[in-house]
Design an enzyme around this catalytic site. Structure first.
Site, mmCIF file in Angstrom:
data_model
loop_
_atom_site.group_PDB
_atom_site.id
_atom_site.type_symbol
_atom_site.label_atom_id
_atom_site.label_comp_id
_atom_site.label_asym_id
_atom_site.label_seq_id
_atom_site.Cartn_x
_atom_site.Cartn_y
_atom_site.Cartn_z
ATOM 1 N N GLY A 1 0.810 -1.111 0.147
ATOM 2 C CA GLY A 1 -0.080 0.104 -0.082
ATOM 3 C C GLY A 1 0.772 1.232 0.098
ATOM 4 O O GLY A 1 1.051 1.740 0.987
ATOM 5 N N THR A 2 1.469 1.553 -1.164
ATOM 6 C CA THR A 2 2.351 2.702 -1.251
ATOM 7 C C THR A 2 1.463 4.145 -1.501
ATOM 8 O O THR A 2 1.704 4.713 -2.764
ATOM 9 C CB THR A 2 3.559 2.586 -2.477
ATOM 10 O OG1 THR A 2 3.977 1.297 -1.880
ATOM 11 C CG2 THR A 2 4.587 3.410 -2.162
ATOM 12 N N GLY A 3 0.521 4.296 -0.602
ATOM 13 C CA GLY A 3 -0.067 5.668 -0.959
ATOM 14 C C GLY A 3 0.473 6.527 -0.117
ATOM 15 O O GLY A 3 1.635 6.672 0.154
ATOM 16 N N GLY B 1 2.074 4.658 3.429
ATOM 17 C CA GLY B 1 3.066 3.888 2.974
ATOM 18 C C GLY B 1 4.016 4.317 2.366
ATOM 19 O O GLY B 1 5.188 4.177 2.389
ATOM 20 N N ASN C 1 -6.143 2.949 10.585
ATOM 21 C CA ASN C 1 -7.317 3.523 11.451
ATOM 22 C C ASN C 1 -8.378 2.380 11.976
ATOM 23 O O ASN C 1 -8.499 1.451 11.174
ATOM 24 C CB ASN C 1 -7.945 4.888 11.073
ATOM 25 C CG ASN C 1 -6.972 6.019 10.841
ATOM 26 O OD1 ASN C 1 -6.240 5.879 11.567
ATOM 27 N ND2 ASN C 1 -7.242 6.567 10.166
ATOM 28 N N LYS D 1 -7.505 7.003 19.407
ATOM 29 C CA LYS D 1 -7.250 7.616 18.248
ATOM 30 C C LYS D 1 -8.563 7.621 17.500
ATOM 31 O O LYS D 1 -8.863 8.788 16.623
ATOM 32 C CB LYS D 1 -6.288 6.856 17.007
ATOM 33 C CG LYS D 1 -5.874 7.386 15.932
ATOM 34 C CD LYS D 1 -4.586 6.606 15.330
ATOM 35 C CE LYS D 1 -4.148 7.591 14.370
ATOM 36 N NZ LYS D 1 -4.667 7.678 12.976
ATOM 37 N N ASN E 1 -10.856 10.514 14.955
ATOM 38 C CA ASN E 1 -10.970 10.079 13.603
ATOM 39 C C ASN E 1 -12.574 9.994 13.355
ATOM 40 O O ASN E 1 -12.883 10.207 12.177
ATOM 41 C CB ASN E 1 -10.338 8.692 13.391
ATOM 42 C CG ASN E 1 -9.197 8.540 12.865
ATOM 43 O OD1 ASN E 1 -8.608 9.416 12.104
ATOM 44 N ND2 ASN E 1 -8.318 7.624 13.244
ATOM 45 N N SER F 1 -8.538 11.364 5.592
ATOM 46 C CA SER F 1 -8.460 10.202 4.338
ATOM 47 C C SER F 1 -9.915 10.171 3.867
ATOM 48 O O SER F 1 -9.938 9.547 2.576
ATOM 49 C CB SER F 1 -7.708 9.186 4.970
ATOM 50 O OG SER F 1 -8.429 8.541 5.958
ATOM 51 N N GLU G 1 -13.541 3.479 5.129
ATOM 52 C CA GLU G 1 -13.426 2.693 6.066
ATOM 53 C C GLU G 1 -14.542 2.754 7.222
ATOM 54 O O GLU G 1 -14.300 3.061 8.562
ATOM 55 C CB GLU G 1 -12.173 2.746 6.889
ATOM 56 C CG GLU G 1 -10.699 2.449 5.882
ATOM 57 C CD GLU G 1 -9.641 2.771 6.419
ATOM 58 O OE1 GLU G 1 -8.694 1.984 6.507
ATOM 59 O OE2 GLU G 1 -9.318 3.960 6.555
#
Length: 317
Positions: free
Chosen positions: A13-15, A18, A109, A197, A201, A267, A279
């Protein structure tokens, strides 16, 4: 694993998340390998760029990038930066990338994400939660914009480590991030840390979608600010009903901290704007279910969740 022998790190997950932590670790000299899909060609040709107001501009030109997990070397640490909505399909990739006895860290999250993934992982892997306190987003393929913060706290969820070894293992992970110039602490209670957290959120993610507003706009308006505080207090009270301790005056402390933040779109705002699955399960449904189980109602959180579900279902039509 030991920091005397630099760890090999895999990023799934190279967003924004990441990408940020992956670039920071790679710039610090760690052996980092990135699994990509749609952005592979861009990153392979142009590298990864991190524009940070805190750390300056970074360009990781030569990225160890892959489109298939089968082509990646076995990694000692696997950092999962993808959204929780993809965890079930990511499990086979994690198992393929992880070396025997590797640590898998969910940089995600919400509540219950480790418990849902753990049965899908190979025996012998250590599963940790990674709580990221950061303002970051992706502005283009291979480009990450870092506005503020960046701390990451780690807590152990499950795996073969004995109770005597858990602290040392989590501390090893925290030290890895500290070596990359990031604040990182070990946390004894993962559930408590995740609820803390959620206090931030739950209001800001959902309200950014409903109000089409960033954090500064929401904080400036007295009505939205009051609603944010009410939502925070519901989450705090639910956590306390579950027997978890919360810092004193925690909602007001988070409001003050958000006042000091730059303009930020959470996000979930980007997920809805780009018609991606949000999510909702991890950030809303799971906490509501946990609170209901101990007889604690969260009426405003429930209303926020119901409206978000309505919007998401209409987007899917």
């Amino acid at each position: 694993m030991s920091l005397n022998t630099p760890a090999r790190i895999g990023i799934i997950g190279t967003g924004a998340i990441g990408g940020f932590y992956g670039v920071m670790l790679a710039q610090a000299g760690f052996d980092v390998h990135f699994l990509l899909r749609s952005e592979y060609m861009t990153v392979a040709e142009h590298g990864l760029r991190l524009n940070s107001r805190v750390h300056g501009e970074m360009h990781l030109q030569h990225v160890q990038a892959y489109t298939r997990a089968e082509d990646m070397p076995a990694c000692d640490w696997v950092l999962v930066g993808a959204k929780t909505t993809a965890n079930a399909e990511l499990a086979p990739l994690i198992n393929r990338i992880a070396a025997p006895g590797a640590c898998v860290v969910l940089l995600q999250n919400g509540l219950g994400v480790e418990a849902a993934l753990q049965p899908l992982l190979d025996d012998g892997l250590h599963l940790l939660g990674g709580l990221c306190y950061i303002c970051v987003h992706r502005s283009a393929p291979g480009v990450v914009e870092h506005q503020a913060l960046g701390a990451i706290n780690l807590a152990y969820h499950s795996g073969p480590a004995s109770s005597a070894d858990v602290q040392a293992l989590v501390e090893e992970g925290a030290e890895m991030f500290r070596a990359a110039g990031l604040d990182s602490q070990t946390m004894a209670n993962l559930e408590q840390t995740r609820w803390q957290k959620l206090v931030w959120n739950v209001p800001y993610n959902g309200l950014s979608v409903l109000l089409n507003a960033d954090t500064r706009a929401m904080m400036r308006n007295p009505d939205s600010r009051a609603l944010i505080r009410d939502l925070m207090l519901e989450v705090v009270q639910a956590a306390q009903a579950l027997g978890l301790s919360m810092p004193e005056n925690y909602a007001d402390k988070l409001l003050a901290a958000t006042d000091r933040m730059p303009d930020y779109l959470p996000s979930m705002y980007h997920d809805f704007a780009q018609h991606r699955p949000a999510e909702l399960q991890a950030i809303y449904a799971a906490p509501l279910e946990a609170a209901t189980a101990v007889g604690q109602d969260m009426p405003k959180v429930r209303a926020l969740y119901q409206v978000l579900r309505f919007i998401q279902e209409r987007q899917e039509i």
